[in-house]
Design a protein around this motif. Structure first.
Motif, PDB file in Angstrom:
ATOM      1  N   ARG A  11       0.029   7.605  -5.978  1.00  0.00           N
ATOM      2  CA  ARG A  11      -1.277   8.470  -5.869  1.00  0.00           C
ATOM      3  C   ARG A  11      -0.537  10.093  -5.802  1.00  0.00           C
ATOM      4  NH1 ARG A  11      -5.868   9.692  -7.059  1.00  0.00           N
ATOM      5  NH2 ARG A  11      -6.633  10.413  -5.133  1.00  0.00           N
ATOM      6  N   GLU A  27      -7.269  -2.952  -7.048  1.00  0.00           N
ATOM      7  CA  GLU A  27      -6.239  -2.530  -6.268  1.00  0.00           C
ATOM      8  C   GLU A  27      -6.515  -1.310  -5.712  1.00  0.00           C
ATOM      9  OE1 GLU A  27      -2.348  -3.612  -6.784  1.00  0.00           O
ATOM     10  OE2 GLU A  27      -1.823  -3.186  -4.659  1.00  0.00           O
ATOM     11  N   LYS A  28      -6.238  -0.121  -6.724  1.00  0.00           N
ATOM     12  CA  LYS A  28      -6.455   1.139  -6.419  1.00  0.00           C
ATOM     13  C   LYS A  28      -7.793   1.610  -5.716  1.00  0.00           C
ATOM     14  CE  LYS A  28      -5.781   5.463  -9.009  1.00  0.00           C
ATOM     15  NZ  LYS A  28      -5.548   5.984 -10.117  1.00  0.00           N
ATOM     16  N   ARG A  29      -8.686   0.815  -6.193  1.00  0.00           N
ATOM     17  CA  ARG A  29     -10.395   1.136  -5.975  1.00  0.00           C
ATOM     18  C   ARG A  29     -10.233   0.681  -4.448  1.00  0.00           C
ATOM     19  NH1 ARG A  29     -15.199  -1.471  -8.521  1.00  0.00           N
ATOM     20  NH2 ARG A  29     -16.704  -0.576  -7.212  1.00  0.00           N
ATOM     21  N   GLU A  73       1.315   2.044  -3.443  1.00  0.00           N
ATOM     22  CA  GLU A  73       0.400   2.750  -4.267  1.00  0.00           C
ATOM     23  C   GLU A  73       0.180   4.102  -3.624  1.00  0.00           C
ATOM     24  OE1 GLU A  73      -2.930   2.664  -6.558  1.00  0.00           O
ATOM     25  OE2 GLU A  73      -1.692   0.995  -6.237  1.00  0.00           O
ATOM     26  N   THR A  74       0.278   4.365  -2.411  1.00  0.00           N
ATOM     27  CA  THR A  74       0.377   5.778  -1.936  1.00  0.00           C
ATOM     28  C   THR A  74       1.237   6.683  -2.643  1.00  0.00           C
ATOM     29  OG1 THR A  74      -0.206   4.710   0.291  1.00  0.00           O
ATOM     30  CG2 THR A  74       0.580   7.201   0.183  1.00  0.00           C
ATOM     31  N   SER A  93       0.830  -1.276   0.195  1.00  0.00           N
ATOM     32  CA  SER A  93      -0.091  -0.078  -0.109  1.00  0.00           C
ATOM     33  C   SER A  93       0.873   1.306   0.185  1.00  0.00           C
ATOM     34  CB  SER A  93      -1.020   0.124   1.073  1.00  0.00           C
ATOM     35  OG  SER A  93      -0.145  -0.143   2.314  1.00  0.00           O
ATOM     36  N   GLU A 110      -8.492   3.045  -2.172  1.00  0.00           N
ATOM     37  CA  GLU A 110      -9.040   4.310  -2.083  1.00  0.00           C
ATOM     38  C   GLU A 110     -10.384   4.232  -1.190  1.00  0.00           C
ATOM     39  OE1 GLU A 110      -7.599   6.559  -6.052  1.00  0.00           O
ATOM     40  OE2 GLU A 110      -9.722   5.727  -6.039  1.00  0.00           O
TER      41      GLU A 110
END
Lengths: 531, 132
Positions: free
Chosen positions: A415, B103-105, A411-412, A408, B108
């Motif tokens: 973003r 994954e992103k969803r 992923e952060t 994660s 979030e």
């Protein structure tokens, strides 16, 4: 044509010819509305506003000639049927255009109103037919991809179940196991893993087919990536008693590639090499530069296996290709690995090929583009043929809290990068491709072609927008700092290209040396925590 | 041996994990592995029960499948946020679905990690420990 007045766009620069065509159209009593323009640029502007039922096109116009004229029209309005108006002397060209997708051609001055009406009607019908065929083909492809994607996902659930219970047994969670039983279960687990890899390949190939394979290029040290791939494959090589060596030229520049994807390609090639090399043989992974192609790094994986027969060489990158002579024990996969590898390399703008001598081994080679900062910088630091006056390098540093999860956190960071890109001006600022750095600290750099005043505003925006991201607040801290890039002297005798190289070198130096004196910012301003 | 009960010999201070998956075999396997690693488990099979059982059992962590009857994983993530008592519970998504599209969803929507089935046991346990 339909009962409603059909709209025809007539592109003809000769007023006489244009009038003649109009006349024929009126004679044919078809309900048509003709819009006549003399130039390609006018026609393209018209096509922006409305879609005609048909285009009547003279290939030779004041601002475009020959096949290019049709190509441009086709590009703008791919679904509108085009009929060429050709002169007596350019019928060959018109015929060629028909082969490229023009519906028909009419020879000017030779056209009766009946012929014209018929040509227009048929052109519209044929185009409609073509279009429905194309839609049908796309639907079929989409269905095939959805089907494969669905099947691969559905296969995962029972596969997970097998994997879970086998590992439960192997870990002794259901009672002690006899050595034989353990061995048998390990064989089951190995097959489970193979099946898992096949499902993954199937999905990847489906993605490649539908253009959904994505890469996220970064600036990477390819030598390190090779070491990583080799380390991962060493157990497999040792088990087969195959030597695994690395030969990386130490002067290799940084490469611009997706590290996960590039690793996937390397592992695929090394795995194949080991698979097809007998015991005591060897697999060698190399990376080098080639004098004739300074924009790419050349990577290769060579083995001392039995090689590939000449006739099979063109086929190895095809989907579902499998070595017909694969001996038992080399259980083949789906035959998608090399296809996917080549797709990945192609997406990077690289090439992949194979050379092989039957009996003495094969060498798979591919190229990856080198990371050229200068090339990336040009669009933002050059304005009207000159370097911009003020340039600043902004550093955005994300540090993970010790407890954040690897997946994660990545992923952060992704973003944050997305948000960061929204904080800059596309034409004046460049967010540099992220560097492959440590797992806990992610640093992004922005080259801003502007002065400190606007950079301060930009930095506030970054702190506000990136710093407000909930995932970042929960798992890390943000630090933003800036350093001016020394501008070249007013009377710089160097060429523009040399000046760009100079800026690129300077940026590289600041990044590598960490020259963050912060003389423009007090420590308080430099340290901005997300909390 | 493989029962869904989790009450036997529960020592104090064991973290309680709620496993939400509609496949009974997977639920059981995961539960068994978690208990072998000194966690208590609560198993539920659909989105509705996930919220109901969450309120009753107050797990410290939730492992959540996405494809579920009676409210899929995304609905569960959304609903969890609406209950102050549940909003702070970390959720690890474990699904057969494609990470590219999901994954992103899920992150979030508030999940802390995403794993695609079949997941590596050690990686999953590592993520669980990092959350507790």
């Amino acid at each position: 044509m339909e009962d409603e007045a059909a709209h025809v766009l007539l592109i003809e620069d000769n007023p006489g010819d244009a009038d003649l065509v109009r006349l024929r159209l009126v004679e044919s009593k078809s309900a048509v509305h003709v819009n006549c323009v003399p130039r390609l640029s006018d026609a393209l502007a018209c096509l922006d506003v409305e879609t005609p039922a048909l285009v009547l096109l003279d290939l030779n116009l004041p601002d475009s000639r020959g096949a290019e004229t049709f190509r441009r029209i086709r590009q703008k309005a791919p679904n509108v049927p085009v009929v060429i108006l050709s002169g007596q002397d350019d019928q060959a060209l018109a015929m060629k255009a028909v082969q490229q997708g023009v519906q028909d051609y009419l020879v000017k001055g030779d056209v009766t109103s009946k012929q014209l009406e018929r040509a227009l009607r048929y052109a519209v019908e044929r185009q409609g037919l073509l279009r429905s065929l194309e839609i049908n083909r796309k639907q079929q492809l989409e269905f095939k991809n959805q089907f494969l994607s669905h099947v691969s996902h559905e296969l995962r659930t029972p596969l997970t179940c097998i994997q879970q219970y086998v590992t439960l047994l192997l870990d002794g969670l259901a009672g002690p196991m006899a050595p034989d039983q353990t061995d048998h279960l390990k064989t089951v687990l190995k097959s489970v893993n193979q099946l898992h890899a096949m499902i993954r390949d199937l999905l990847e190939a489906t993605r490649a087919d539908s253009g959904k394979l994505h890469i996220e290029p970064r600036c990477i040290a390819i030598g390190e990536l090779i070491e990583q791939a080799v380390a991962m494959m060493r157990p497999a090589a040792a088990e087969k008693r195959v030597g695994l060596e690395v030969g990386v030229d130490q002067t290799i520049p940084l490469v611009y590639a997706d590290p996960d994807r590039a690793l996937e390609v390397l592992i695929n090639l090394i795995d194949n090499g080991i698979k097809f090399t007998p015991a005591e043989g060897s697999v060698v992974v190399k990376a080098a530069m080639v004098e004739t192609d300074p924009a790419a790094v050349y990577l290769s994986v060579s083995d001392t296996g039995r090689g590939i027969p000449q006739e099979a060489l063109p086929l190895v990158f095809e989907r579902l290709y499998q070595d017909p002579n694969a001996v038992d024990g080399n259980r083949a996969g789906l035959g998608l690995g090399l296809f996917i590898a080549k797709e990945i390399v192609t997406l990077h703008g690289g090439r992949m090929w194979v050379a092989s001598q039957q009996g003495s081994g094969s060498t798979f080679s591919f190229t990856l583009p080198i990371y050229s900062l200068a090339k990336l910088l040009v669009p933002v630091i050059v304005d009207k043929g000159r370097l911009r006056k003020a340039m600043v390098l902004v550093r955005v540093e994300l540090t993970a809290l010790p407890k954040s999860l690897r997946g994660s956190w990545r992923e952060t960071c992704a973003r944050c990068l997305e948000l960061l890109r929204r904080c800059v001006y596309v034409d004046k600022d460049l967010v540099l491709p992220p560097m492959a750095t440590s797992a806990l600290v992610e640093t992004f750099f922005v080259v801003a072609s502007t002065d400190m005043e606007r950079v301060n505003i930009m930095m506030d925006r970054i702190r506000g927008q990136v710093g407000a991201l909930p995932q970042l607040k929960a798992s890390g801290t943000l630090r933003v700092a800036a350093e001016p890039i020394p501008a070249p002297p007013a009377a710089d005798p160097r060429t523009l290209e040399q000046q760009i190289w100079g800026v690129a070198d300077c940026v590289t130096e600041i990044i590598q040396q960490g020259l963050w004196s912060g003389h423009n910012f007090s420590e308080k301003e430099n340290q901005e925590h997300a909390h | 041996m493989l029962t869904e009960s989790c009450k036997e010999g529960r020592p104090m201070n064991r973290a309680k994990i709620m496993v939400v998956d509609d496949d009974p075999d997977l639920r059981q396997a995961l539960s068994l592995r978690l208990r072998a690693n000194h966690f208590d488990t609560v198993n539920v099979c659909d989105g509705y029960s996930a919220i109901a059982m969450g309120q009753k059992e107050h797990p410290q962590l939730i492992i959540l499948d996405l494809g579920l009857p009676a409210g899929d994983g995304f609905a569960v993530l959304k609903n969890l946020r609406e209950y102050p008592a549940l909003a702070g519970i970390p959720v690890i998504v474990l699904t057969a679905r494609d990470p590219e599209a999901n994954e992103k969803r899920t992150l979030e929507a508030g999940a802390v990690a995403f794993f695609q089935k079949p997941a590596d046991n050690e990686e999953l346990l590592g993520a669980i420990r990092a959350c507790l």
